[in-house]
Write a protein that holds these residues in place. Structure first.
Motif, PDB file in Angstrom:
ATOM      1  N   PHE A  64       9.539  78.169  71.367  1.00  0.00           N
ATOM      2  CA  PHE A  64       9.023  77.886  72.697  1.00  0.00           C
ATOM      3  C   PHE A  64       7.954  76.813  72.549  1.00  0.00           C
ATOM      4  CE2 PHE A  64      10.716  82.129  73.052  1.00  0.00           C
ATOM      5  CZ  PHE A  64      11.273  82.161  74.328  1.00  0.00           C
ATOM      6  N   VAL A  65       8.096  75.740  73.318  1.00  0.00           N
ATOM      7  CA  VAL A  65       7.138  74.640  73.271  1.00  0.00           C
ATOM      8  C   VAL A  65       6.548  74.448  74.655  1.00  0.00           C
ATOM      9  CG1 VAL A  65       6.776  72.191  72.809  1.00  0.00           C
ATOM     10  CG2 VAL A  65       8.447  73.477  71.450  1.00  0.00           C
ATOM     11  N   LYS A  66       5.224  74.509  74.732  1.00  0.00           N
ATOM     12  CA  LYS A  66       4.529  74.229  75.980  1.00  0.00           C
ATOM     13  C   LYS A  66       4.087  72.777  75.926  1.00  0.00           C
ATOM     14  CE  LYS A  66       1.145  76.111  79.136  1.00  0.00           C
ATOM     15  NZ  LYS A  66       0.296  77.283  79.371  1.00  0.00           N
ATOM     16  N   GLY A  67       4.775  71.944  76.709  1.00  0.00           N
ATOM     17  CA  GLY A  67       4.514  70.512  76.661  1.00  0.00           C
ATOM     18  C   GLY A  67       4.259  69.932  78.019  1.00  0.00           C
ATOM     19  N   ARG A  68       4.297  68.627  78.076  1.00  0.00           N
ATOM     20  CA  ARG A  68       3.991  67.937  79.326  1.00  0.00           C
ATOM     21  C   ARG A  68       5.037  68.185  80.403  1.00  0.00           C
ATOM     22  NH1 ARG A  68       4.768  63.555  75.654  1.00  0.00           N
ATOM     23  NH2 ARG A  68       6.880  62.727  75.842  1.00  0.00           N
ATOM     24  N   SER A  69       6.251  68.626  80.002  1.00  0.00           N
ATOM     25  CA  SER A  69       7.321  68.897  80.967  1.00  0.00           C
ATOM     26  C   SER A  69       7.495  70.384  81.227  1.00  0.00           C
ATOM     27  CB  SER A  69       8.644  68.319  80.449  1.00  0.00           C
ATOM     28  OG  SER A  69       8.555  66.938  80.266  1.00  0.00           O
ATOM     29  N   GLY A  70       6.495  71.180  80.933  1.00  0.00           N
ATOM     30  CA  GLY A  70       6.600  72.628  81.088  1.00  0.00           C
ATOM     31  C   GLY A  70       6.948  73.282  79.761  1.00  0.00           C
ATOM     32  N   VAL A  71       7.630  74.413  79.826  1.00  0.00           N
ATOM     33  CA  VAL A  71       8.003  75.143  78.615  1.00  0.00           C
ATOM     34  C   VAL A  71       9.465  74.838  78.296  1.00  0.00           C
ATOM     35  CG1 VAL A  71       8.263  77.413  77.548  1.00  0.00           C
ATOM     36  CG2 VAL A  71       6.326  76.969  79.064  1.00  0.00           C
ATOM     37  N   SER A  72       9.690  74.403  77.065  1.00  0.00           N
ATOM     38  CA  SER A  72      11.048  74.116  76.589  1.00  0.00           C
ATOM     39  C   SER A  72      11.399  75.089  75.486  1.00  0.00           C
ATOM     40  CB  SER A  72      11.148  72.685  76.043  1.00  0.00           C
ATOM     41  OG  SER A  72      10.880  71.751  77.051  1.00  0.00           O
ATOM     42  N   MET A  73      12.691  75.270  75.278  1.00  0.00           N
ATOM     43  CA  MET A  73      13.184  76.173  74.250  1.00  0.00           C
ATOM     44  C   MET A  73      14.051  75.389  73.275  1.00  0.00           C
ATOM     45  SD  MET A  73      13.763  79.348  73.272  1.00  0.00           S
ATOM     46  CE  MET A  73      15.021  80.270  72.429  1.00  0.00           C
ATOM     47  N   ILE A  74      13.761  75.520  71.989  1.00  0.00           N
ATOM     48  CA  ILE A  74      14.552  74.893  70.937  1.00  0.00           C
ATOM     49  C   ILE A  74      15.205  76.006  70.122  1.00  0.00           C
ATOM     50  CG2 ILE A  74      14.509  73.478  68.843  1.00  0.00           C
ATOM     51  CD1 ILE A  74      12.012  72.097  69.945  1.00  0.00           C
ATOM     52  N   VAL A  75      16.468  75.845  69.824  1.00  0.00           N
ATOM     53  CA  VAL A  75      17.167  76.761  68.936  1.00  0.00           C
ATOM     54  C   VAL A  75      17.141  76.139  67.547  1.00  0.00           C
ATOM     55  CG1 VAL A  75      19.390  77.818  68.387  1.00  0.00           C
ATOM     56  CG2 VAL A  75      18.668  77.606  70.771  1.00  0.00           C
ATOM     57  N   ALA A  76      16.430  76.763  66.623  1.00  0.00           N
ATOM     58  CA  ALA A  76      16.365  76.277  65.243  1.00  0.00           C
ATOM     59  C   ALA A  76      17.217  77.206  64.391  1.00  0.00           C
ATOM     60  CB  ALA A  76      14.924  76.264  64.746  1.00  0.00           C
ATOM     61  N   SER A  77      18.264  76.643  63.786  1.00  0.00           N
ATOM     62  CA  SER A  77      19.188  77.444  62.992  1.00  0.00           C
ATOM     63  C   SER A  77      19.686  76.624  61.812  1.00  0.00           C
ATOM     64  CB  SER A  77      20.360  77.896  63.868  1.00  0.00           C
ATOM     65  OG  SER A  77      21.052  76.765  64.383  1.00  0.00           O
ATOM     66  N   ARG A  78      20.489  77.232  60.986  1.00  0.00           N
ATOM     67  CA  ARG A  78      21.090  76.515  59.865  1.00  0.00           C
ATOM     68  C   ARG A  78      22.219  75.638  60.402  1.00  0.00           C
ATOM     69  NH1 ARG A  78      17.333  76.622  56.362  1.00  0.00           N
ATOM     70  NH2 ARG A  78      16.619  78.702  55.850  1.00  0.00           N
ATOM     71  N   PRO A  79      22.411  74.459  59.819  1.00  0.00           N
ATOM     72  CA  PRO A  79      23.514  73.600  60.263  1.00  0.00           C
ATOM     73  C   PRO A  79      24.857  74.327  60.143  1.00  0.00           C
ATOM     74  CG  PRO A  79      22.053  72.394  58.786  1.00  0.00           C
ATOM     75  CD  PRO A  79      21.625  73.837  58.762  1.00  0.00           C
TER      76      PRO A  79
END
Length: 145
Positions: A64-79
């Motif tokens: 979860f990233v709280k940035g200038r565009s609100g809260v975004s979600m990144i899925v971090a996984s193995r390739p």
């Protein structure tokens, strides 16, 4: 100190929303134990810190990233070998990891198949990051003083 307090407040906000079940539909990553590893970050932080946090918990996370565009979600996984992610995995090609996470999010939004990242960046095994959604709605919780 101000950034640490902002991150602590955001961590509380994320944890409260997870506990209330408000983000169950966006938690996409589980570890071998069936748990949902979570990382919180601020858009103004260096990208190297995000990569270190994800690597520190095994290279997979619901971010979860709280940035200038609100809260975004990144899925971090193995390739997975699927699609054609942008390959950013060669740490020798990075001059630094000091660009902010907001800038990385802007780049990630343009990568339909995500990106492959190294497990560390200058100033700070590969992992794969892909933008889950443009915005995540979190309920407000009281901030720390």
């Amino acid at each position: 100190m101000k950034r640490r307090l902002a991150l602590a407040n955001f961590n509380i906000e994320v944890n409260e929303n997870i506990a209330a079940g408000n983000v169950d539909d966006v938690l996409a990553v589980t570890n071998a134990a069936g748990e949902y590893p979570v990382v919180a970050a601020l858009g103004c932080e260096p990208l190297s810190l995000l990569v270190e946090r994800v690597s520190a918990i095994g290279g997979i996370a619901n971010v979860f990233v709280k940035g200038r565009s609100g809260v975004s979600m990144i899925v971090a996984s193995r390739p997975t070998g699927e699609g054609n992610p942008a390959d950013l995995s060669d740490v020798d090609e990075w001059k630094s990891g000091e660009s902010d996470i907001d800038m990385f999010l802007d780049y990630l939004r343009r990568q339909k198949d995500g990106v492959v990242m190294p497990d560390h960046l200058p100033c700070s095994s590969e992992l794969s990051m892909n933008l889950s959604s443009d915005s995540v709605e979190l309920e407000k919780v009281p901030e720390l003083v």
